[in-house]
Scaffold this active site. Structure first.
Site, short mmCIF file in Angstrom:
data_model
loop_
_atom_site.label_atom_id
_atom_site.label_comp_id
_atom_site.label_asym_id
_atom_site.label_seq_id
_atom_site.Cartn_x
_atom_site.Cartn_y
_atom_site.Cartn_z
N ASP A 122 40.55 24.56 35.88
CA ASP A 122 41.27 24.70 37.16
C ASP A 122 40.30 25.18 38.23
O ASP A 122 39.25 25.76 37.92
CB ASP A 122 42.46 25.65 37.04
CG ASP A 122 42.07 27.10 36.72
OD1 ASP A 122 41.15 27.30 35.91
OD2 ASP A 122 42.69 28.02 37.27
N GLU A 187 42.68 30.04 34.84
CA GLU A 187 41.75 31.16 35.01
C GLU A 187 41.80 31.68 36.44
O GLU A 187 41.78 32.89 36.67
CB GLU A 187 40.32 30.74 34.66
CG GLU A 187 39.36 31.91 34.45
CD GLU A 187 38.72 32.42 35.72
OE1 GLU A 187 38.12 33.49 35.69
OE2 GLU A 187 38.83 31.74 36.78
#
Ligand code: BES
Ligand code: ZN
Length: 498
Positions: A122, A187
């Site tokens: 991400d 994250e």
């Protein structure tokens, strides 16, 4: 997925020779030609490697944006397909209550150490998009760098290892170690669902150490091993005044403007020595040892140069500490954003009903994210003027981490960096956070090796993020050497060398 023409026949021949010798895989180090073959393959495939990275970057996997949920899922599927293509044995996409987690393993080296590789696919939002020199999801080479969102944080650094693994598996049919991988999609928003995943898959994730590449090197040309990360408590502070927006002429002067109240509160959060004024904030801070202060002071660093590069007239921070100490080993409080009232073009005379700010605190051992969030909330109740209502919401948090620097994994990393970059690495800590590091230790009992290939000026989380092409390719070589060196330093979890 296409792969270069090299490899397969030679790989089979070599495997056969190795198998005949003792039925066991021996490190390419023992067979210098095998190492050459792996490294030559990396060299020969440079442009394809970059093309593939561009494909991965083109998927806008912004985890915080609900509208990008489909893209985030597509990115997980792309990674899974890629891992199958490079030869990982098991590849599985796990759905979570948030974004998916990709798991993969290659377990064909019995008796050798098992590495648990962790990374994230991400990325952060791209705003303000008009400040990008080239489109944020169209990876573009300018000078020595590749520019796009995720090049450094963290797709590019994850890809470094994918390509080293590919080079091994396509040429030798084997890795020198056993490898498990988890690549997650949350994250950048606090890894909320990863902790549950790790708790529920303790057996699956059993390993000897964790490897992460999601940090910057100390400087261009100065490779480093990172042994510390700060934690974080991320808060939102909402200040509410009147029950509706008011005409600032008709009402201004009679009620406390929430923007003013918020600004007053924020202004009071630091004292004149740059210390955070929240009672108890420093109570659990582990002081720096003399030895560590000495070591940090020996790193090649110039405050003047740093200030010049950042375009600030003077540095600011907690009195009594050097810049590197302030960045890596002291807790801080920062406003990340502030809003309220009218911010459009032109003028509108309004006394707004509400004003808000996002405030994060970076933490160091032995502070705890939950405890600091509570202290912040208590403090807000204390300092909020009676004329407004103030509420602090805890958005997410992560614990600080310091990892051992004398572990076999770190020794293998030092040796690998020396081979990959042709230079001895320095030891450093970092100011950013990777929340799962502490959970790997607590849940799986594993120490983490932080092997970063980014740069301090890589513009992570900002416009024009980049990865240095030199670091990308030297990173791949370092990864190849790391997997090769690790068994020499580690046997059944015990040191063998060094
Ligand atoms: N790659 C960073 C972590 C990092 C940044 C380490 C700089 C060392 C130096 C990671 O992707 C990140 O940005 N983490 C977030 C975590 C947070 C949202 C819980 C961070 O540090 O803000
Ligand atoms: Zn990040």
């Amino acid at each position: 997925m296409k792969f270069g023409p090299r490899g397969s026949r030679h790989a089979l021949q070599l495997q056969a020779v190795v198998a005949i010798l003792d039925g066991n895989f021996l490190s390419p180090l023992t067979y210098p030609n095998a190492m050459d073959q792996v490294l030559n393959y990396v060299e020969a495939n440079r442009s394809r490697y970059l093309d593939e990275l561009k494909e991965l970057i083109a998927i806008p996997s912004v985890s915080t944006d609900p509208q990008k949920k489909g893209d985030v899922a597509r990115c997980a599927d792309w990674i899974a397909a890629h891992l199958r293509g490079i030869g990982m044995q098991t590849v599985q996409v796990f759905a979570t209550a948030g974004h998916p987690i990709v798991y993969a393993d290659w377990m064909g080296a019995p008796g050798k150490p098992t590495v648990l590789f962790y990374g994230h696919y991400d990325v952060q939002p791209v705003d303000p998009v008009n400040l990008w020199t080239s489109p944020p999801f169209d990876a573009t080479i300018r000078g020595e760098n590749l520019y796009a969102r995720g090049t450094a944080d963290d797709k590019g650094q994850v890809f470094v290892h994918f390509k080293s693994i590919e080079a091994y598996l396509k040429n030798l049919g084997r890795l020198p170690i056993n490898l498990k991988m988890i690549i997650e999609g949350e994250e950048e928003i606090g890894s909320e669902h990863l902790e549950i995943f790790v708790r529920e898959h303790k057996e699956l994730l059993k390993a000897d150490l964790v490897l992460i590449s999601d940090t910057p090197m100390f400087a261009r040309g100065v490779p480093s091993v990172c042994y510390g990360l700060r934690g974080i408590s991320y808060m939102q502070l909402d200040v509410t005044g009147p029950n509706r927006d008011l005409h600032s002429g008709s009402f201004g002067g009679s009620v406390h403007n929430p923007i003013q109240a918020l600004a007053e509160m924020i202004a009071g959060m630091h004292d004149k020595n740059g210390r955070v004024t929240i009672p108890g904030f420093y109570d659990d801070v582990r002081p720096l040892s003399k030895k560590e202060r000495r070591a940090l002071s020996k790193l090649p660093w110039s405050d003047k140069k740093y200030a010049r590069e950042l375009g600030v007239r003077a540095l600011y921070g907690e009195k009594g500490f050097t810049t590197l100490e302030r960045l890596w080993a002291r807790p801080t409080l920062e406003s990340n954003g502030i809003w309220g009232g009218f911010t459009g073009e032109g003028a509108k005379t309004v006394l707004p009903s509400k004003a808000s700010a996002k405030i994060s605190m970076r933490l160091v051992p032995d502070q705890s994210a939950g405890k600091i969030a509570k202290l912040f909330q208590k403090y807000i109740k204390k300092i909020a003027p009676k004329s407004v209502q103030a509420d602090a919401i805890y958005i997410h948090g992560g614990e600080p981490a310091v990892t051992p620097i004398d572990s076999p994994g770190v020794k293998a990393a030092v040796a690998a960096l020396e081979k990959g970059f042709g230079k001895k690495p320095v030891y450093q800590r970092e100011g950013g956070s990777i929340p799962i590091v502490v959970q790997f230790k607590q849940i799986l009992g594993l120490d983490t090796v932080l092997l970063g290939f980014g740069l301090p000026d890589e513009n992570a989380h900002a416009p024009d993020e980049f990865i240095s092409l030199e670091n990308f390719f030297k990173g791949i070589r370092t990864s190849v050497h790391f997997f090769d060196e690790l068994p020499l330093y580690m046997k059944n979890g015990h040191r063998r060398r060094g």
